[in-house]
Each structure stands twice: as structure tokens, then as C-alpha cells.
Motif scaffolding. Structure first.
Motif, mmCIF file in Angstrom:
data_model
loop_
_atom_site.group_PDB
_atom_site.id
_atom_site.type_symbol
_atom_site.label_atom_id
_atom_site.label_comp_id
_atom_site.label_asym_id
_atom_site.label_seq_id
_atom_site.Cartn_x
_atom_site.Cartn_y
_atom_site.Cartn_z
ATOM 1 N N PRO A 148 59.297 -12.411 -40.424
ATOM 2 C CA PRO A 148 59.062 -13.478 -39.443
ATOM 3 C C PRO A 148 60.354 -14.149 -38.977
ATOM 4 O O PRO A 148 60.400 -14.714 -37.890
ATOM 5 C CB PRO A 148 58.174 -14.464 -40.204
ATOM 6 N N GLN A 149 61.395 -14.061 -39.799
ATOM 7 C CA GLN A 149 62.681 -14.670 -39.437
ATOM 8 C C GLN A 149 63.548 -13.762 -38.580
ATOM 9 O O GLN A 149 64.647 -14.150 -38.151
ATOM 10 C CB GLN A 149 63.466 -15.053 -40.701
ATOM 11 N N ALA A 150 63.073 -12.542 -38.317
ATOM 12 C CA ALA A 150 63.897 -11.564 -37.597
ATOM 13 C C ALA A 150 64.384 -12.069 -36.241
ATOM 14 O O ALA A 150 65.572 -11.929 -35.925
ATOM 15 C CB ALA A 150 63.135 -10.255 -37.435
ATOM 16 N N PRO A 151 63.530 -12.661 -35.394
ATOM 17 C CA PRO A 151 64.038 -13.126 -34.091
ATOM 18 C C PRO A 151 65.195 -14.110 -34.217
ATOM 19 O O PRO A 151 66.198 -13.990 -33.503
ATOM 20 C CB PRO A 151 62.798 -13.777 -33.458
ATOM 21 N N ALA A 152 65.065 -15.072 -35.123
ATOM 22 C CA ALA A 152 66.143 -16.058 -35.292
ATOM 23 C C ALA A 152 67.409 -15.415 -35.842
ATOM 24 O O ALA A 152 68.527 -15.814 -35.494
ATOM 25 C CB ALA A 152 65.673 -17.170 -36.225
ATOM 26 N N GLN A 153 67.246 -14.387 -36.688
ATOM 27 C CA GLN A 153 68.412 -13.710 -37.250
ATOM 28 C C GLN A 153 69.154 -12.900 -36.195
ATOM 29 O O GLN A 153 70.387 -12.817 -36.209
ATOM 30 C CB GLN A 153 67.967 -12.802 -38.398
ATOM 31 N N HIS A 154 68.419 -12.288 -35.288
ATOM 32 C CA HIS A 154 69.029 -11.411 -34.286
ATOM 33 C C HIS A 154 69.500 -12.148 -33.031
ATOM 34 O O HIS A 154 70.372 -11.650 -32.323
ATOM 35 C CB HIS A 154 68.024 -10.340 -33.853
ATOM 36 N N GLN A 155 68.929 -13.300 -32.735
ATOM 37 C CA GLN A 155 69.198 -13.969 -31.462
ATOM 38 C C GLN A 155 70.679 -14.253 -31.206
ATOM 39 O O GLN A 155 71.167 -14.031 -30.080
ATOM 40 C CB GLN A 155 68.389 -15.264 -31.369
ATOM 41 N N PRO A 156 71.453 -14.738 -32.191
ATOM 42 C CA PRO A 156 72.876 -15.015 -31.908
ATOM 43 C C PRO A 156 73.642 -13.799 -31.408
ATOM 44 O O PRO A 156 74.483 -13.908 -30.516
ATOM 45 C CB PRO A 156 73.415 -15.511 -33.264
ATOM 46 N N PHE A 157 73.365 -12.621 -31.994
ATOM 47 C CA PHE A 157 74.051 -11.415 -31.539
ATOM 48 C C PHE A 157 73.717 -11.126 -30.084
ATOM 49 O O PHE A 157 74.596 -10.804 -29.279
ATOM 50 C CB PHE A 157 73.667 -10.217 -32.405
ATOM 51 N N PHE A 158 72.443 -11.217 -29.725
ATOM 52 C CA PHE A 158 72.050 -10.869 -28.364
ATOM 53 C C PHE A 158 72.468 -11.928 -27.348
ATOM 54 O O PHE A 158 72.598 -11.617 -26.165
ATOM 55 C CB PHE A 158 70.546 -10.584 -28.309
ATOM 56 N N ASN A 159 72.712 -13.139 -27.797
ATOM 57 C CA ASN A 159 73.332 -14.128 -26.905
ATOM 58 C C ASN A 159 74.746 -13.685 -26.540
ATOM 59 O O ASN A 159 75.171 -13.807 -25.383
ATOM 60 C CB ASN A 159 73.362 -15.499 -27.575
ATOM 61 N N ARG A 160 75.471 -13.152 -27.525
ATOM 62 C CA ARG A 160 76.818 -12.651 -27.259
ATOM 63 C C ARG A 160 76.756 -11.416 -26.376
ATOM 64 O O ARG A 160 77.571 -11.250 -25.454
ATOM 65 C CB ARG A 160 77.536 -12.325 -28.575
ATOM 66 N N LEU A 161 75.803 -10.534 -26.666
ATOM 67 C CA LEU A 161 75.674 -9.321 -25.863
ATOM 68 C C LEU A 161 75.308 -9.657 -24.424
ATOM 69 O O LEU A 161 75.775 -9.000 -23.485
ATOM 70 C CB LEU A 161 74.625 -8.396 -26.476
ATOM 71 N N TYR A 162 74.493 -10.665 -24.233
ATOM 72 C CA TYR A 162 74.109 -11.092 -22.885
ATOM 73 C C TYR A 162 75.348 -11.456 -22.068
ATOM 74 O O TYR A 162 75.490 -11.070 -20.901
ATOM 75 C CB TYR A 162 73.161 -12.294 -22.981
ATOM 76 N N LYS A 163 76.266 -12.192 -22.685
ATOM 77 C CA LYS A 163 77.500 -12.583 -21.990
ATOM 78 C C LYS A 163 78.366 -11.357 -21.692
ATOM 79 O O LYS A 163 78.951 -11.257 -20.606
ATOM 80 C CB LYS A 163 78.280 -13.595 -22.838
ATOM 81 N N ALA A 164 78.449 -10.440 -22.653
ATOM 82 C CA ALA A 164 79.258 -9.234 -22.445
ATOM 83 C C ALA A 164 78.705 -8.393 -21.303
ATOM 84 O O ALA A 164 79.460 -7.886 -20.458
ATOM 85 C CB ALA A 164 79.305 -8.407 -23.738
ATOM 86 N N VAL A 165 77.387 -8.244 -21.242
ATOM 87 C CA VAL A 165 76.766 -7.472 -20.169
ATOM 88 C C VAL A 165 76.972 -8.158 -18.829
ATOM 89 O O VAL A 165 77.249 -7.508 -17.807
ATOM 90 C CB VAL A 165 75.260 -7.273 -20.452
ATOM 91 N N ALA A 166 76.836 -9.489 -18.816
ATOM 92 C CA ALA A 166 77.007 -10.224 -17.568
ATOM 93 C C ALA A 166 78.396 -9.996 -16.976
ATOM 94 O O ALA A 166 78.543 -9.716 -15.776
ATOM 95 C CB ALA A 166 76.769 -11.721 -17.808
#
Length: 306
Positions: A148-166
């Protein structure tokens, strides 16, 4: 007779004698790498540094970037089972010779992924595809599902990836049909020190597809970053399917943000919970069936992006 020392022991002793080098090398560790993954990749980097004589500790450079990229490709192959062009595979196998990874994941071929069904799988090697380890079929008690904690654990990485893709899309002139979508996604994921995993399956072998698609020839590609699902694509061959999956994955980055969520979807004829990357737009239809399911009762999520 003296006990044989492991590569990890030798590396640890070497870095203990060179603390300035240890701190520099540690900066290469991916945010989400487990100790096993990092210790193996660290040994790969140190063993091959002499082959890149222009590398200077503490200094950036193209040779260092290439070595780090090759180390990620090697780790991607060892721990996720991804495949690359023959020349690349030969290169990383030569560079990784002598590195012992105990209890490395057992990989299966794309045919075994579907053929084994409820029986689980045994090891195999697919020389053509980027096939990730998977145990399939709704066999009793083998799946534990995502934490159940998986989304919160993964979210910081994908926030960084979002910026890199942008930034990558801005430099490419914006999102469009003529881009190399896979190269963009892969380079951004690797710049964030993570690996992009692929699974390929023949289109005709996938359950739960509409009847209009079920008999068509071609391949299906599923992309994941760690344990997080990114996208699925269909194509006449693996390259086309991977390109389409990458394009679909990049669409999630066109909104104001990306969000990691646990969602219900079909996998081998069974409803399961999966960790998925979504945009901020409402969805009018369900998700394509999963080709792989990384949440095994004997694995967990420690190796995923976080």
C-alpha cells in the motif's frame, strides 16, 4: 588453504584504502538500487575504469558517462533480463567477466511467460527480446501484490523523471509523432539512474484482448521502470511495439504532473492490483492487460524505482 575472497570484499577493502575514491564512486549509486544491485554495478565500474584512461576521479566527462551507461546496461541485463543488440551484449559480457552475482533473478523467455500459465516458470534465455523476469498464471498463493505504501515510495523518483522528460521534450521541439520516443524515455530514465525494462509477447498469445485484435500478427511490448508500469504498445515487430509503448508512456508526461497509483487490471485472466504511472486526466477506458507481474510472494519491491 586461505578462503577465497568475494569481489565485494576486495572492492570494500580497496575503497577503504582510498576514501576519496569511495565517496566519488558512491555518488553514482541510483536512488532506488538495492545493496545487491549497487555492489555488483560498483564492482563493474571499478573493474573497467582502467579501460577508460581519460576518466579522472571527481571530474565529469564523456568517457565516464559511457562507462556508467554500460554499467547500467549490464545491471539491466543481469537483474531485469533486458536484451540489447548483439554487439552491446558481447561488450557488457566481456566487461562483466569475473563478477559473481549470487542468486541473480531467474529469467524466462516470452513464450514461457504465457505457456507456463498456472504452473509458474523455470529459467530461460531469450536472445531476441528485452524479456523481464516474470512468473505468470493465477497459481494459488504466489502473488502478494504491491505494498500500500508503493505509490508514496515511488512518487519522488517519478517527480524527478517528469522534470527530465519535460526538458528533453523542450530541447526536441515538443512532443510529436516524429520523435524517437524510446530513446527519449530511455535516456531520461537512465539520467535519473534507473533502468527501463521491457517485456515482449506475440499479440496472438495474449488473453483478454478484444476479438478484433486476438488473431492479428505482431508483437506487444510492455514498459516498466522498476516495478511501475509505464505503457503498452502494439506493432508489427518488437522495435515497432517498443516505439509505440514508449510513445504511450510519454503521453503521461504531457499533463501538469504524473502520479503513481495502485490500479486494478487484468493479468493472465485474473484481476490484480498493479502500480501504474498516470497523468492528471480522467480515464474513459480501462487499462490493457498486463504482460508481466513483478509482485511475487518471493520478491517484493526493493528493486523498484522510488
Amino acid at each position: 588453504m586461505a578462503e577465497e575472497r568475494s569481489g565485494e570484499d576486495i572492492v570494500s577493502e580497496y575503497l577503504g584504502q582510498n576514501p576519496h575514491l569511495a565517496q566519488w564512486v558512491e555518488s553514482f549509486r541510483g536512488y532506488c538500487e538495492t545493496n545487491k544491485q549497487w555492489f555488483a554495478r560498483r564492482e563493474f565500474v571499478l573493474r573497467n575504469m582502467e579501460a577508460f584512461p581519460t576518466i579522472e576521479p571527481g571530474m565529469p566527462g564523456s568517457c565516464l558517462d559511457r562507462l556508467l551507461s554500460l554499467s547500467m546496461v549490464w545491471a539491466n541485463n543481469v537483474f531485469l533480463g533486458c536484451r540489447y543488440p548483439d554487439a552491446v551484449m558481447v561488450k557488457i559480457k566481456e566487461m562483466g567477466e569475473g563478477i559473481v552475482v549470487e542468486d541473480a533473478p531467474v529469467r524466462t523467455t516470452r513464450d514461457e511467460i504465457l505457456a507456463k500459465g498456472k504452473r509458474g516458470t523455470s529459467s530461460g534465455a531469450d536472445g531476441e527480446s528485452c524479456a523481464k523476469k516474470a512468473k505468470v498464471g493465477p497459481g494459488g498463493g504466489r502473488k502478494q501484490g504491491p505494498s500500500p505504501q508503493a505509490p508514496a515510495q515511488h512518487q519522488p523518483f517519478f517527480n524527478r523523471l517528469y522534470k527530465a522528460v519535460a526538458w528533453k521534450l523542450v530541447s526536441a521541439g515538443g512532443f510529436g509523432p516524429n520523435l524517437d520516443h524510446y530513446e527519449i524515455l530511455q535516456s531520461c530514465v537512465e539520467s535519473c539512474k534507473q533502468n527501463l525494462g521491457c517485456v515482449f509477447v506475440p499479440l496472438k498469445d495474449i488473453p483478454d484482448l478484444p476479438a478484433s485484435r486476438a488473431q492479428k500478427e505482431g508483437q506487444v511490448c510492455e514498459l516498466r521502470c522498476g516495478t511501475v508500469y509505464l505503457g503498452t504498445g502494439y506493432g508489427r515487430d518488437e522495435a515497432a511495439a517498443r516505439a509505440m509503448a514508449s510513445k504511450e508512456a510519454l503521453k503521461a508526461f504531457q499533463g501538469r504532473k504524473v502520479t503513481v497509483k495502485i490500479c486494478r487490471r487484468r493479468y493472465n485472466g485474473t484481476d490484480v492490483e498493479d502500480v501504474m504511472l498516470l497523468d492528471d486526466q480522467p480515464r474513459s477506458q480501462g487499462f490493457p492487460p498486463a504482460l508481466s507481474y513483478p509482485f511475487q510472494a518471493d520478491s517484493g519491491e526493493d528493486g523498484g524505482a522510488s
